[in-house]
Design an enzyme around this catalytic site. Structure first.
Site, mmCIF file in Angstrom:
data_model
loop_
_atom_site.group_PDB
_atom_site.id
_atom_site.type_symbol
_atom_site.label_atom_id
_atom_site.label_comp_id
_atom_site.label_asym_id
_atom_site.label_seq_id
_atom_site.Cartn_x
_atom_site.Cartn_y
_atom_site.Cartn_z
ATOM 1 N N ASN A 9 0.876 -1.168 0.000
ATOM 2 C CA ASN A 9 0.000 0.000 0.000
ATOM 3 C C ASN A 9 0.912 1.216 0.000
ATOM 4 O OD1 ASN A 9 -1.458 2.319 0.903
ATOM 5 N ND2 ASN A 9 -3.077 1.001 1.693
ATOM 6 N N GLU A 36 -3.866 1.947 -3.005
ATOM 7 C CA GLU A 36 -3.983 3.392 -2.740
ATOM 8 C C GLU A 36 -3.044 4.192 -3.647
ATOM 9 O OE1 GLU A 36 -5.468 5.323 0.977
ATOM 10 O OE2 GLU A 36 -4.229 3.762 1.880
ATOM 11 N N ASP A 152 -4.000 -4.964 0.609
ATOM 12 C CA ASP A 152 -4.341 -4.416 1.915
ATOM 13 C C ASP A 152 -5.762 -4.881 2.233
ATOM 14 O OD1 ASP A 152 -5.014 -2.953 4.136
ATOM 15 O OD2 ASP A 152 -4.515 -0.991 3.288
ATOM 16 N N ASN A 154 -7.088 -4.856 5.264
ATOM 17 C CA ASN A 154 -7.612 -4.039 6.367
ATOM 18 C C ASN A 154 -8.208 -4.860 7.509
ATOM 19 O OD1 ASN A 154 -7.196 -1.158 6.402
ATOM 20 N ND2 ASN A 154 -8.162 -1.120 4.385
ATOM 21 N N ASP A 226 -1.666 -6.262 5.642
ATOM 22 C CA ASP A 226 -1.304 -6.536 4.247
ATOM 23 C C ASP A 226 -0.946 -8.009 4.100
ATOM 24 O OD1 ASP A 226 -1.003 -3.551 3.152
ATOM 25 O OD2 ASP A 226 -0.161 -3.660 5.170
ATOM 26 N N ASP A 257 2.622 4.576 5.167
ATOM 27 C CA ASP A 257 2.407 4.027 6.499
ATOM 28 C C ASP A 257 2.384 2.495 6.479
ATOM 29 O OD1 ASP A 257 0.068 4.259 5.039
ATOM 30 O OD2 ASP A 257 -1.158 5.007 6.680
ATOM 31 N N HIS A 258 2.449 1.914 5.297
ATOM 32 C CA HIS A 258 2.515 0.456 5.143
ATOM 33 C C HIS A 258 3.904 0.034 4.671
ATOM 34 C CE1 HIS A 258 -1.944 -0.439 5.151
ATOM 35 N NE2 HIS A 258 -1.952 0.867 4.945
#
Length: 267
Positions: A9, A36, A152, A154, A226, A257-258
């Site tokens: 991501n 994203e 991802d 989530n 992930d 952030d991933h």
């Protein structure tokens, strides 16, 4: 041949195209699944990916939000793919392709907002609906066909996929209902959770850390959101010891952030 598969991501492909180039140079992925990307297909930095050696692209973009892409060193053919209506809102959340005989399905599954209640929170209902539609589709698939579900998701499924299991049971991404929903999808296709299978409990694993912490390692409040899953027909091809979360990439300047997640296949 060995295929290196990565999911990441990226949180804006245009903003982090230089980081992607560095990553490709250092880790040499053959197939890179991005989530994203936050751009439309015509805005995607194709030339930069060609220069990286990943000229073959499948993109499902969306203006300013969401968006997924697969970049590959090898040609990408059309695969069976997930049904487009798996996302009831029509977002750019899934893209697929057939690469060297392996179908890759890349997902950015809805995060689900803050309240884990389908009646009170339309975003959470959308997340659960997405999983239900995808699960129903996977029940119809031939388990022996080589298939990867990447992206991802989530949801952090295990006690050791979150920084604090008891606390997170009330937080969207690790509630009991979400965990059960993820398990139903996994069971529907007999998928192997490759990273967790190769790095078993009780080892703590995470692929996401909030930007709110100045030093993500000090705060150590990560979640394993992930995933790389393989169908029963592909799981024997996974190279032993190859699956890992490349968390050092999260240390780079202005990171996503991933962190990327990687595995190798002998196909």
């Amino acid at each position: 041949m060995t295929l290196r598969i990565v999911t990441w991501n990226i949180n804006s492909v245009r903003l982090r195209v230089d980081q992607i180039a560095r990553f490709v140079a250092e880790y040499a992925p053959d197939v890179l699944c991005l989530q994203e990307i936050k751009c439309t297909e015509d805005q995607f930095p194709r030339e930069a990916f060609e220069q990286m050696g990943l000229p073959y692209l499948k993109i499902r973009g969306q203006k300013g939000w969401h968006g997924v892409a697969i970049a590959s060193r090898l040609p990408i053919l059309d695969g069976e793919g997930p049904a487009l209506d798996v996302c009831r809102e029509g977002h750019g959340r899934c893209v697929s392709g057939l690469i060297n005989g392996v179908e890759v399905q890349n997902f950015y599954i809805p995060a689900g907002g803050d309240i884990p209640d389908r009646k009170l929170n339309p975003k959470f209902d959308h997340k659960m609906d997405f999983y239900e539609r995808l699960t129903a589709e996977m029940k119809t698939r031939d388990r022996q066909r080589p298939l990867i579900l990447a992206g991802d998701f989530n949801i952090a499924p295990g006690d050791n996929d979150v920084f604090n299991h008891k606390f997170m049971l009330k937080v969207v991404s690790h509630t009991p209902g979400e965990i059960e929903t993820l398990r139903r999808l996994q069971d529907a296709g007999g998928f192997a959770d490759v990273v967790r299978d190769q790095i078993p409990d009780p080892v703590k694993l995470a692929s996401w850390w909030s930007y709110r912490a100045k030093d993500f390692r000090v705060s150590n409040r990560g979640l394993r959101l992930d995933h790389l899953w393989t169908s029963p027909g592909l799981t024997p091809a996974v190279v032993k010891g190859s699956a890992r979360i490349l968390d050092t990439v999260r240390e780079w300047e202005r990171p996503s952030d991933h962190a990327p997640v990687v595995m190798d296949l002998d196909v």
